[in-house]
Design a protein around this motif. Structure first.
Motif, PDB file in Angstrom:
ATOM      1  N   SER A   1       0.825  -1.197   0.022  1.00  9.95           N
ATOM      2  CA  SER A   1       0.151   0.158  -0.045  1.00  9.95           C
ATOM      3  C   SER A   1       0.866   1.390   0.055  1.00  9.95           C
ATOM      4  O   SER A   1       2.205   1.340   0.285  1.00  9.95           O
ATOM      5  CB  SER A   1      -0.967   0.087   1.201  1.00  9.95           C
ATOM      6  OG  SER A   1      -0.121   0.215   2.397  1.00  9.95           O
ATOM      7  N   ARG A   2       0.191   2.314  -0.253  1.00 10.55           N
ATOM      8  CA  ARG A   2       1.122   3.752  -0.476  1.00 10.55           C
ATOM      9  C   ARG A   2       1.838   3.922   0.594  1.00 10.55           C
ATOM     10  O   ARG A   2       2.845   4.212   0.748  1.00 10.55           O
ATOM     11  CB  ARG A   2       0.181   4.836  -0.911  1.00 10.55           C
ATOM     12  CG  ARG A   2       0.917   6.214  -1.324  1.00 10.55           C
ATOM     13  CD  ARG A   2      -0.306   7.218  -0.921  1.00 10.55           C
ATOM     14  NE  ARG A   2      -0.763   7.303   0.184  1.00 10.55           N
ATOM     15  CZ  ARG A   2      -2.057   7.957   0.459  1.00 10.55           C
ATOM     16  NH1 ARG A   2      -2.601   8.781  -0.539  1.00 10.55           N
ATOM     17  NH2 ARG A   2      -2.521   8.179   1.664  1.00 10.55           N
TER      18      ARG A   2
ATOM     19  N   ALA B   1      -4.562   2.789  -2.455  1.00  7.46           N
ATOM     20  CA  ALA B   1      -3.685   3.973  -2.836  1.00  7.46           C
ATOM     21  C   ALA B   1      -2.631   4.206  -3.393  1.00  7.46           C
ATOM     22  O   ALA B   1      -1.899   5.171  -3.282  1.00  7.46           O
ATOM     23  CB  ALA B   1      -4.159   5.023  -1.758  1.00  7.46           C
ATOM     24  N   GLN B   2      -2.047   3.030  -4.052  1.00  4.82           N
ATOM     25  CA  GLN B   2      -0.856   2.963  -4.458  1.00  4.82           C
ATOM     26  C   GLN B   2      -0.477   3.399  -5.890  1.00  4.82           C
ATOM     27  O   GLN B   2      -1.423   3.285  -6.856  1.00  4.82           O
ATOM     28  CB  GLN B   2      -0.403   1.525  -4.344  1.00  4.82           C
ATOM     29  CG  GLN B   2       1.047   0.958  -4.567  1.00  4.82           C
ATOM     30  CD  GLN B   2       2.158   1.603  -3.782  1.00  4.82           C
ATOM     31  OE1 GLN B   2       2.375   2.887  -4.082  1.00  4.82           O
ATOM     32  NE2 GLN B   2       2.692   1.032  -2.654  1.00  4.82           N
ATOM     33  N   ASP B   3       0.405   4.027  -6.168  1.00  6.74           N
ATOM     34  CA  ASP B   3       1.009   4.166  -7.595  1.00  6.74           C
ATOM     35  C   ASP B   3       1.805   2.823  -8.057  1.00  6.74           C
ATOM     36  O   ASP B   3       2.960   2.387  -7.399  1.00  6.74           O
ATOM     37  CB  ASP B   3       1.955   5.146  -7.544  1.00  6.74           C
ATOM     38  CG  ASP B   3       2.670   5.439  -8.946  1.00  6.74           C
ATOM     39  OD1 ASP B   3       2.035   6.315  -9.768  1.00  6.74           O
ATOM     40  OD2 ASP B   3       3.642   4.883  -9.302  1.00  6.74           O
ATOM     41  N   VAL B   4       1.621   2.209  -9.224  1.00  5.19           N
ATOM     42  CA  VAL B   4       2.119   0.751  -9.516  1.00  5.19           C
ATOM     43  C   VAL B   4       3.577   1.121  -9.932  1.00  5.19           C
ATOM     44  O   VAL B   4       4.330   0.211  -9.393  1.00  5.19           O
ATOM     45  CB  VAL B   4       1.148   0.223 -10.743  1.00  5.19           C
ATOM     46  CG1 VAL B   4       1.975  -1.053 -11.069  1.00  5.19           C
ATOM     47  CG2 VAL B   4      -0.063   0.044 -10.064  1.00  5.19           C
ATOM     48  N   GLY B   5       4.016   2.111 -10.447  1.00  2.00           N
ATOM     49  CA  GLY B   5       5.287   2.287 -10.850  1.00  2.00           C
ATOM     50  C   GLY B   5       6.262   2.399  -9.523  1.00  2.00           C
ATOM     51  O   GLY B   5       7.422   2.013  -9.625  1.00  2.00           O
ATOM     52  N   ARG B   6       5.706   3.206  -8.489  1.00  2.00           N
ATOM     53  CA  ARG B   6       6.635   3.670  -7.341  1.00  2.00           C
ATOM     54  C   ARG B   6       6.620   2.014  -6.746  1.00  2.00           C
ATOM     55  O   ARG B   6       7.743   1.784  -5.992  1.00  2.00           O
ATOM     56  CB  ARG B   6       5.857   4.324  -6.327  1.00  2.00           C
ATOM     57  CG  ARG B   6       6.594   5.016  -5.373  1.00  2.00           C
ATOM     58  CD  ARG B   6       6.014   6.170  -4.752  1.00  2.00           C
ATOM     59  NE  ARG B   6       5.526   7.022  -5.418  1.00  2.00           N
ATOM     60  CZ  ARG B   6       4.443   7.927  -5.247  1.00  2.00           C
ATOM     61  NH1 ARG B   6       3.936   7.674  -4.257  1.00  2.00           N
ATOM     62  NH2 ARG B   6       3.983   8.796  -6.242  1.00  2.00           N
TER      63      ARG B   6
ATOM     64  N   VAL C   1      -6.200  -7.384  -9.278  1.00  2.00           N
ATOM     65  CA  VAL C   1      -5.203  -6.686  -8.636  1.00  2.00           C
ATOM     66  C   VAL C   1      -5.268  -5.260  -8.656  1.00  2.00           C
ATOM     67  O   VAL C   1      -4.731  -4.727  -7.892  1.00  2.00           O
ATOM     68  CB  VAL C   1      -3.703  -7.645  -8.631  1.00  2.00           C
ATOM     69  CG1 VAL C   1      -2.631  -6.930  -7.912  1.00  2.00           C
ATOM     70  CG2 VAL C   1      -3.797  -9.052  -8.205  1.00  2.00           C
ATOM     71  N   TRP C   2      -5.039  -4.970  -9.804  1.00  2.00           N
ATOM     72  CA  TRP C   2      -4.889  -3.536 -10.130  1.00  2.00           C
ATOM     73  C   TRP C   2      -5.732  -2.792  -9.395  1.00  2.00           C
ATOM     74  O   TRP C   2      -5.679  -1.534  -8.884  1.00  2.00           O
ATOM     75  CB  TRP C   2      -4.954  -2.978 -11.825  1.00  2.00           C
ATOM     76  CG  TRP C   2      -4.869  -1.592 -11.983  1.00  2.00           C
ATOM     77  CD1 TRP C   2      -3.861  -1.035 -12.322  1.00  2.00           C
ATOM     78  CD2 TRP C   2      -6.009  -0.888 -12.121  1.00  2.00           C
ATOM     79  NE1 TRP C   2      -4.320   0.378 -12.489  1.00  2.00           N
ATOM     80  CE2 TRP C   2      -5.616   0.430 -12.720  1.00  2.00           C
ATOM     81  CE3 TRP C   2      -7.525  -0.936 -12.230  1.00  2.00           C
ATOM     82  CZ2 TRP C   2      -6.251   1.595 -12.800  1.00  2.00           C
ATOM     83  CZ3 TRP C   2      -8.152   0.021 -12.444  1.00  2.00           C
ATOM     84  CH2 TRP C   2      -7.423   1.283 -12.690  1.00  2.00           C
ATOM     85  N   PHE C   3      -7.394  -3.203  -9.220  1.00  3.45           N
ATOM     86  CA  PHE C   3      -8.116  -2.306  -8.586  1.00  3.45           C
ATOM     87  C   PHE C   3      -7.787  -2.117  -7.138  1.00  3.45           C
ATOM     88  O   PHE C   3      -7.843  -1.058  -6.609  1.00  3.45           O
ATOM     89  CB  PHE C   3      -9.623  -2.966  -8.764  1.00  3.45           C
ATOM     90  CG  PHE C   3     -10.032  -3.039  -9.974  1.00  3.45           C
ATOM     91  CD1 PHE C   3     -10.936  -2.061 -10.511  1.00  3.45           C
ATOM     92  CD2 PHE C   3      -9.692  -4.034 -11.179  1.00  3.45           C
ATOM     93  CE1 PHE C   3     -11.658  -1.914 -11.769  1.00  3.45           C
ATOM     94  CE2 PHE C   3     -10.559  -4.156 -12.344  1.00  3.45           C
ATOM     95  CZ  PHE C   3     -11.269  -2.917 -12.726  1.00  3.45           C
ATOM     96  N   ALA C   4      -7.328  -3.258  -6.674  1.00  2.00           N
ATOM     97  CA  ALA C   4      -7.079  -3.329  -4.970  1.00  2.00           C
ATOM     98  C   ALA C   4      -6.071  -2.387  -4.862  1.00  2.00           C
ATOM     99  O   ALA C   4      -5.938  -1.574  -3.960  1.00  2.00           O
ATOM    100  CB  ALA C   4      -6.664  -4.841  -4.645  1.00  2.00           C
ATOM    101  N   LEU C   5      -4.658  -2.456  -5.865  1.00  2.00           N
ATOM    102  CA  LEU C   5      -3.689  -1.379  -5.514  1.00  2.00           C
ATOM    103  C   LEU C   5      -3.868   0.045  -5.580  1.00  2.00           C
ATOM    104  O   LEU C   5      -3.321   0.705  -4.770  1.00  2.00           O
ATOM    105  CB  LEU C   5      -2.519  -1.992  -6.479  1.00  2.00           C
ATOM    106  CG  LEU C   5      -1.926  -3.336  -6.277  1.00  2.00           C
ATOM    107  CD1 LEU C   5      -0.800  -3.709  -7.334  1.00  2.00           C
ATOM    108  CD2 LEU C   5      -1.301  -3.348  -4.752  1.00  2.00           C
ATOM    109  N   THR C   6      -4.835   0.171  -6.654  1.00  2.00           N
ATOM    110  CA  THR C   6      -4.791   1.701  -6.855  1.00  2.00           C
ATOM    111  C   THR C   6      -6.058   2.099  -6.446  1.00  2.00           C
ATOM    112  O   THR C   6      -5.955   3.586  -6.171  1.00  2.00           O
ATOM    113  CB  THR C   6      -4.764   1.854  -8.413  1.00  2.00           C
ATOM    114  OG1 THR C   6      -5.945   1.216  -8.921  1.00  2.00           O
ATOM    115  CG2 THR C   6      -3.592   1.455  -9.371  1.00  2.00           C
ATOM    116  N   ALA C   7      -7.080   1.801  -5.853  1.00  2.00           N
ATOM    117  CA  ALA C   7      -7.986   2.477  -5.581  1.00  2.00           C
ATOM    118  C   ALA C   7      -7.911   3.081  -4.059  1.00  2.00           C
ATOM    119  O   ALA C   7      -7.124   2.698  -3.146  1.00  2.00           O
ATOM    120  CB  ALA C   7      -9.441   1.204  -5.059  1.00  2.00           C
ATOM    121  N   HIS C   8      -8.428   4.476  -4.198  1.00  2.00           N
ATOM    122  CA  HIS C   8      -7.964   5.432  -3.021  1.00  2.00           C
ATOM    123  C   HIS C   8      -8.743   4.648  -1.640  1.00  2.00           C
ATOM    124  O   HIS C   8      -8.102   4.794  -0.759  1.00  2.00           O
ATOM    125  CB  HIS C   8      -8.500   6.486  -3.473  1.00  2.00           C
ATOM    126  CG  HIS C   8      -7.830   7.745  -2.356  1.00  2.00           C
ATOM    127  ND1 HIS C   8      -8.215   9.113  -2.327  1.00  2.00           N
ATOM    128  CD2 HIS C   8      -7.054   7.456  -1.062  1.00  2.00           C
ATOM    129  CE1 HIS C   8      -7.585   9.703  -1.224  1.00  2.00           C
ATOM    130  NE2 HIS C   8      -6.671   8.686  -0.553  1.00  2.00           N
TER     131      HIS C   8
END
Ligand code: HEC
Ligand code: HEC
Length: 336
Positions: A68-69, A140-145, A129-136
């Protein structure tokens, strides 16, 4: 002529006897039970084949808050093994304390699911997975980071290099590992499974009556079918209309209004509160909901019957649902 008539009468008498035997719950047929037999193997897609090392990497990622972020929320924060892989909250709480509009569903027995999330808006465990990682309101994660962060951790760099030679750490490899781990996340053996395997004494009498109701007059198997008790489809079951229009939101098909995915029912006793919005606190209240009355609206599922279940029948259904609780398949180490 007479002979045909007699045969028909005999057949009818037999059918009626079989039907009443089922209703009393004294004698559920082996065929009715066989439809709920646990599968022997887990399907993995050709594009993401199983390996033990990949599943182990996926497990490590699932329990790691560094995904997570703010490095404080892991997948397991919300999908907690001790709570039937849910979080016990009506609706989830993600980064910055933001409340998700929906209730966290279980992540067990999903290898067979053809559409993920309550409204089925994504087709695979990989794409979810993308939904879980990026949803605020989740991580709230940035995938590149994130991929850069994981590459700087020697353990992860080595594990990804071993599992995905020459492919590195990317959203695709990260998602592949998480999906493989989740496909293998099956609920364990239950008293109900021992009954299916041939031992009626494995479950109490009232649970056997509950199963007869579940597959019979209460019509639950119209939607909760198969070994994991779900048809994988979407239905409007007549909950009070809220702002969430369910599957309609992306399908734009009026028949999908208020339609949500049928949840599987294994380990359901561990998964309160219930429904896509967490609006029903107890299993008893869920069963009372299915007793109706239902709001009259075009999207309402025609499979909902007003079975008019009495108190003793609701108790029997509860006893049956209790028999779907598995011996703990935990603890997994949530401190990875
Ligand atoms: C903040 C809580 C939270 C976190 C963290 C979280 N989830 Fe979820 N998860 C949810 C909610 C809420 C839903 C339902 C969302 C929806 O339907 O719109 C969901 C749905 C899912 C589903 C779909 C289940 C089904 O039956 O269709 C899967 C799979 C899943 N999450 C896996 C993961 C993975 C893997 C991670 C970590 C990368 C993760 N989740 C992190 C709350 C969370
Ligand atoms: C028309 C299809 C249908 C029928 C019939 C049906 N269900 Fe459901 N059931 C669903 C759907 C869809 C949901 C999720 C609805 C939502 O969250 O909006 C659900 C939710 C549930 C839940 C809560 C699950 C969770 O994870 O929160 C339980 C328990 C349940 N049903 C049991 C039953 C029982 C017992 C019967 C028979 C009396 C029954 N259902 C009949 C489709 C159906």
């Amino acid at each position: 002529m007479w002979k045909t008539f007699t045969q028909a009468t005999l057949a009818l008498t037999f059918l009626l006897a079989a039907a009443s035997g089922q209703a009393s719950g004294s004698d559920v047929s082996p065929a009715a039970l066989a439809a709920f037999k646990r599968p022997d193997t887990v399907p993995h897609p050709a594009g993401n084949p199983y390996s033990a090392a990949k599943a182990a990497l996926g497990e490590k990622l699932f329990f790691d808050p560094r995904l997570s972020r703010d490095n404080d929320i892991s997948c397991a924060t919300c999908h907690d093994p001790a709570r039937g892989w849910e979080d016990g909250r009506p609706t989830a709480i993600g980064a910055d304390g933001l409340r998700n509009e929906r209730h966290t569903p279980s992540v067990q027995n999903l290898a067979w699911s053809r559409a993920l999330l309550w409204d089925g808006r994504t087709p695979t465990l990989e794409s979810q997975v993308w939904f879980a990682l990026t949803a605020h309101d989740e991580m709230a994660q940035d995938v590149g980071r994130l991929t850069a962060e994981l590459a700087a951790i020697p353990d992860y760099a080595a594990a990804f290099a071993a599992v995905f030679p020459d492919r590195g750490i990317s959203l695709i490899t990260l998602s592949a590992a998480l999906a493989t781990y989740q496909r293998e996340n099956l609920s364990g053996d239950t008293p109900f499974d021992r009954w299916v395997a041939g031992d009626p004494g494995a479950v109490p009498e009232d649970a056997r009556r509950g199963f007869a109701l579940f597959t019979g007059r209460a019509n639950c198997t119209a939607c909760h079918s198969g070994w994991n008790f779900t048809d994988g489809a979407f239905h409007d079951i007549g909950l009070p209309a809220g702002a969430d229009l369910g599957r309609f939101r992306f399908s734009r098909d009026a028949a999908d209004k208020y339609a949500f995915k049928t949840p599987g029912l294994r380990n359901i006793t561990l998964r309160a509160p219930y429904m896509h919005d967490g609006s029903i606190a107890t299993l008893r209240a869920v069963l009372e909901h299915f007793n109706g009355p239902f709001p009259a609206r075009p999207s309402l599922s025609p499979a909902l019957t007003t079975a008019d279940l009495g108190a003793a029948e609701i108790d029997a259904l509860l006893a049956f649902l209790q028999a779907l609780e598995s011996t703990p398949d935990i603890p997994r180490d949530s401190e990875h």
